[in-house]
Design a protein around this motif. Structure first.
Motif, PDB file in Angstrom:
ATOM      1  N   CYS A  21     -20.072  -4.209  11.405  1.00 30.69           N
ATOM      2  CA  CYS A  21     -18.986  -3.474  10.772  1.00 30.69           C
ATOM      3  C   CYS A  21     -18.295  -2.615  11.820  1.00 30.69           C
ATOM      4  O   CYS A  21     -18.753  -2.526  12.958  1.00 30.69           O
ATOM      5  N   HIS A  22     -17.178  -2.014  11.456  1.00 30.15           N
ATOM      6  CA  HIS A  22     -16.307  -1.393  12.467  1.00 30.15           C
ATOM      7  C   HIS A  22     -15.286  -0.499  11.792  1.00 30.15           C
ATOM      8  O   HIS A  22     -15.348  -0.275  10.563  1.00 30.15           O
ATOM      9  N   ARG A  34     -12.386  -0.844  10.749  1.00 27.16           N
ATOM     10  CA  ARG A  34     -11.583  -1.375   9.659  1.00 27.16           C
ATOM     11  C   ARG A  34     -12.422  -1.744   8.436  1.00 27.16           C
ATOM     12  O   ARG A  34     -11.896  -2.235   7.444  1.00 27.16           O
ATOM     13  N   THR A  35     -13.724  -1.562   8.527  1.00 27.77           N
ATOM     14  CA  THR A  35     -14.598  -1.866   7.399  1.00 27.77           C
ATOM     15  C   THR A  35     -14.282  -0.944   6.227  1.00 27.77           C
ATOM     16  O   THR A  35     -14.167   0.266   6.412  1.00 27.77           O
ATOM     17  N   ARG A  36     -14.132  -1.551   5.040  1.00 30.14           N
ATOM     18  CA  ARG A  36     -13.904  -0.734   3.851  1.00 30.14           C
ATOM     19  C   ARG A  36     -15.239  -0.226   3.331  1.00 30.14           C
ATOM     20  O   ARG A  36     -16.198  -0.993   3.252  1.00 30.14           O
ATOM     21  N   GLU A  46      -8.472  -8.769   6.485  1.00 33.62           N
ATOM     22  CA  GLU A  46      -8.511  -7.379   6.959  1.00 33.62           C
ATOM     23  C   GLU A  46      -9.403  -6.501   6.079  1.00 33.62           C
ATOM     24  O   GLU A  46      -9.123  -6.326   4.886  1.00 33.62           O
ATOM     25  N   GLY A  47     -10.477  -6.001   6.672  1.00 33.79           N
ATOM     26  CA  GLY A  47     -11.344  -5.064   5.965  1.00 33.79           C
ATOM     27  C   GLY A  47     -12.221  -5.684   4.889  1.00 33.79           C
ATOM     28  O   GLY A  47     -12.983  -4.973   4.237  1.00 33.79           O
ATOM     29  N   ARG A  48     -12.126  -7.007   4.714  1.00 35.83           N
ATOM     30  CA  ARG A  48     -12.904  -7.617   3.634  1.00 35.83           C
ATOM     31  C   ARG A  48     -14.275  -8.094   4.115  1.00 35.83           C
ATOM     32  O   ARG A  48     -14.500  -8.282   5.302  1.00 35.83           O
ATOM     33  N   ASN A  95     -10.569  -8.447  11.733  1.00 34.03           N
ATOM     34  CA  ASN A  95     -10.965  -7.196  11.089  1.00 34.03           C
ATOM     35  C   ASN A  95     -11.734  -7.360   9.786  1.00 34.03           C
ATOM     36  O   ASN A  95     -11.779  -6.441   8.963  1.00 34.03           O
ATOM     37  N   ALA A  96     -12.342  -8.521   9.581  1.00 32.92           N
ATOM     38  CA  ALA A  96     -13.301  -8.649   8.473  1.00 32.92           C
ATOM     39  C   ALA A  96     -14.610  -7.979   8.878  1.00 32.92           C
ATOM     40  O   ALA A  96     -14.914  -7.837  10.059  1.00 32.92           O
ATOM     41  N   THR A  97     -15.369  -7.545   7.883  1.00 35.90           N
ATOM     42  CA  THR A  97     -16.750  -7.108   8.102  1.00 35.90           C
ATOM     43  C   THR A  97     -17.611  -8.355   7.949  1.00 35.90           C
ATOM     44  O   THR A  97     -17.581  -9.000   6.898  1.00 35.90           O
ATOM     45  N   VAL A  98     -18.361  -8.721   8.981  1.00 31.77           N
ATOM     46  CA  VAL A  98     -18.948 -10.054   9.033  1.00 31.77           C
ATOM     47  C   VAL A  98     -20.473 -10.025   9.026  1.00 31.77           C
ATOM     48  O   VAL A  98     -21.087  -9.309   9.821  1.00 31.77           O
ATOM     49  N   LEU A 109     -14.288 -11.468  12.847  1.00 30.98           N
ATOM     50  CA  LEU A 109     -14.320 -10.081  13.335  1.00 30.98           C
ATOM     51  C   LEU A 109     -12.996  -9.713  13.969  1.00 30.98           C
ATOM     52  O   LEU A 109     -12.489  -8.604  13.787  1.00 30.98           O
TER      53      LEU A 109
END
Lengths: 275, 275
Positions: free
Chosen positions: B182-183, B185-187, A151-153, A176-179, A173
């Motif tokens: 990214c989206h 939930r992106t940190r 999540e969010g990583r 909720n990872a940034t890919v 994705l």
């Protein structure tokens, strides 16, 4: 650094699959082969053996290395229409002139246990139920087994194949990872891969990823299975030097590989139980 | 900073489409609508008007905001089977309980001129011929029109919708860009977007991307079309402050929008001429 072997997870998946397979009519997987490639044939035989071990029937449908593309497509369609077959897989490589992507369109998505049909990939990308390729699913299963937060990583996938890189990007994705997807044409690969908290290498080049490519503490998953001169396997990760930097690393062999085969069988058992 | 308007490109695409449409039997686009949403209906009427302008027939098939999902699916299937219809599009939003992804599976991929069927997305991802969503295609067309180099460059797509972000990621990968999605939930979104040489914003939040999100000299494409209080449109990019940093920026309105409509019509003309 923590090593992340896949054998324990694979055994757990197999045990669960065996129970699922025993609960209904025996699941049946058909593997279509049209190659004389030794590594490929070895892999297919290993699937058949693993299937037998969990109570799944496995038919090897060997069309020979000279099979015409039409014949391969017709065979996939026939097996897809056969109510006694629950899973259909097409082994690569294929004869020259055959397009794996086009031919896999003949596999019924409900029996597409290795996620080869472009419709399966599209459904996966669209968030609809579909079987992902077993290798991509194995990467996710390993990350979950070792409770790697997504999540969010920042996740980086090296490799953009239809079998691993692309479906994996969608699975990551979806969590909720940034890919980021990088590949052979990426400029300054190390500057991209070293931004990863979770790094997956699925390129097929032995030792491509060295210590300079990896952020300190990163979780590194090695999908590469490159033959070595002594008849063994080695990954895309230069494990010796990466071990000094990474936080965790899957071994090759014994990492993603065994989980992949176990998940292919799980998918087959699930396909047999689809409503 | 250079502004990258879409009107000139849209006009060129329309002129070419008009010639293609005139070369054979008149192409026909059917747009299925099941909403009372004013912005949606305005957009659909603008498509019909643009179609007329290039010699393409356009049928609005209005099922009303209370249409049952089954009826929408049946309508899409019937239009797909109609040899006099060459392009089939399903306008969103749909009535509550209807899944756009599932319903779009009823659109024949050869008539799926807005790339809504998950099979079209999967074929796109697999490198097979398919119509991409017109919006994603418009981003690529604008980048090409302004001769933005993509090979080996870092592209970041903000937004992971099935209509823009995901297909666009595949189109950019296919051009050998290194692609990050990214989206919400992106940190630390700015730390990701500011690595982009080419940044595409397709989130749908007015002013989400400010100067701190953009690398000096980056090419920025604004897919956002957010309604303003005075009845106008504004993008996802805070254009005032970003203009001071970016190398190039598409305007909203007048950027991606007009190209999208023109490409939807081009796809329809091409669908009419498929062998």
């Amino acid at each position: 650094m923590k090593t992340l072997p896949g054998k324990e997870l694979a055994a757990a998946v197999r045990a669960q699959t065996q129970a699922e397979a025993a609960a209904g009519p025996q699941p049946r997987l058909a593997v279509v082969v049209a190659t004389a490639d030794e590594a490929s044939l070895w892999y297919v035989r290993s699937i058949a053996k693993a299937a037998a071990g969990v109570g799944i029937a496995c038919d090897l449908v060997d069309l020979g290395p000279g099979a015409a593309p039409d014949r391969i497509g017709e065979t996939l369609a026939r097996l897809s229409a056969d109510p006694n077959v629950h899973g259909v897989m097409m082994q690569t490589p294929l004869p020259a002139g055959a397009s794996a992507q086009e031919l896999a369109g003949a596999i019924d998505p409900r029996k597409d246990v290795d996620g080869a049909n472009p419709l399966s990939l599209g459904r996966l990308a669209a968030g609809l139920p579909a079987f992902p390729p077993a290798t991509a699913a194995a990467v996710m299963a390993l990350l979950d087994h070792y409770e790697v937060e997504l999540e969010g990583r920042r996740a980086v996938v090296a490799g953009r194949s239809t079998v691993v890189g692309k479906p994996l990007a969608h699975l990551l994705l979806d969590r909720n990872a940034t890919v980021t997807v990088c590949h052979s044409r990426t400029r300054d690969l190390a500057s991209v891969t070293s931004t990863a908290e979770v790094l997956v290498a699925a390129v097929g080049r032995a030792g491509l990823i060295g210590a300079a490519h990896v952020a300190p503490g990163a979780v590194v998953i090695d999908v590469g299975t490159n033959p070595t001169e002594d008849g063994g396997l080695t990954g895309d990760i230069a494990s010796g030097e990466v071990a000094a930097v990474a936080g965790a690393l899957t071994p090759v062999p014994g990492g993603v590989g065994p989980v992949t085969t176990a998940l292919l069988l799980r998918h087959t058992a699930r396909a047999a139980n689809l409503p």
